[in-house]
Scaffold this motif. Structure first.
Motif, short mmCIF file in Angstrom:
data_model
loop_
_atom_site.label_atom_id
_atom_site.label_comp_id
_atom_site.label_asym_id
_atom_site.label_seq_id
_atom_site.Cartn_x
_atom_site.Cartn_y
_atom_site.Cartn_z
N TYR A 32 48.74 50.87 44.13
CA TYR A 32 47.87 52.06 44.05
C TYR A 32 47.65 52.53 42.63
O TYR A 32 46.61 53.11 42.33
CB TYR A 32 48.39 53.17 44.97
N ASN A 65 48.42 44.49 52.45
CA ASN A 65 47.06 44.47 53.01
C ASN A 65 46.87 45.52 54.10
O ASN A 65 45.76 46.02 54.30
CB ASN A 65 46.69 43.07 53.46
N LEU A 68 46.01 48.56 52.16
CA LEU A 68 44.61 48.49 51.72
C LEU A 68 43.63 48.76 52.86
O LEU A 68 42.55 49.29 52.64
CB LEU A 68 44.33 47.13 51.07
N THR A 71 43.08 52.36 52.95
CA THR A 71 42.23 52.76 51.82
C THR A 71 40.77 52.43 52.13
O THR A 71 39.89 53.27 51.95
CB THR A 71 42.69 52.05 50.54
N ASP A 72 40.52 51.22 52.60
CA ASP A 72 39.15 50.79 52.87
C ASP A 72 38.51 51.56 54.02
O ASP A 72 37.35 51.95 53.93
CB ASP A 72 39.12 49.29 53.20
#
Length: 134
Positions: A32, A65, A68, A71-72
């Protein structure tokens, strides 16, 4: 503690911890910190999840992942983590908030990769090494 190392197309991360959980926590913080200034990310939201892997490298890959993914999909960035690892299964509580310009947005990390990924213990210190696709 974490530090970065150069690769030809992406960015490599090396994270250290006195325990496996601490090394994974530092690996996540490093992830991050590539994207934002994690010191500016407040613990306003918590996300809990579990991942597993056939070995520690797959566990690390799946863990990073999964972070992530949040986040995505949800626009969240994290600055602190509670991690428990048993039998190649990881439970995580990730603390953070929706991404804001005040976080000093830096790079977009597309994914963690298996390339040169390592998780190993050496003289009582755990070392995690991985490369991210920017």
């Amino acid at each position: 503690m974490f530090k970065y190392f150069e690769t030809t197309a992406d960015l490599g991360v090396e994270a250290l911890g006195e325990s496996l959980e601490e090394a994974f926590k530092e690996a996540a913080k490093a992830l991050y910190n590539i994207m934002v200034d994690i010191d500016k990310v407040e613990k306003k939201e918590v996300v809990e999840f579990e991942v597993e892997g056939e070995d520690l490298e797959e566990l690390l890959y799946n863990f990073l992942n999964e972070l992530l993914y949040y986040t995505d999909v949800y626009g969240l960035v994290f600055s602190d983590f509670e991690i428990e690892i048993k039998n190649n299964r990881l439970k995580c509580k990730a603390y953070g908030e929706k991404i804001r310009k005040e976080h000093n947005i830096k790079e977009e990390v597309k994914a963690a990769t298996y390339h040169k990924m390592k998780v190993k213990e050496d003289n009582g210190l755990w070392k995690v090494k991985y490369i991210v696709d920017l």
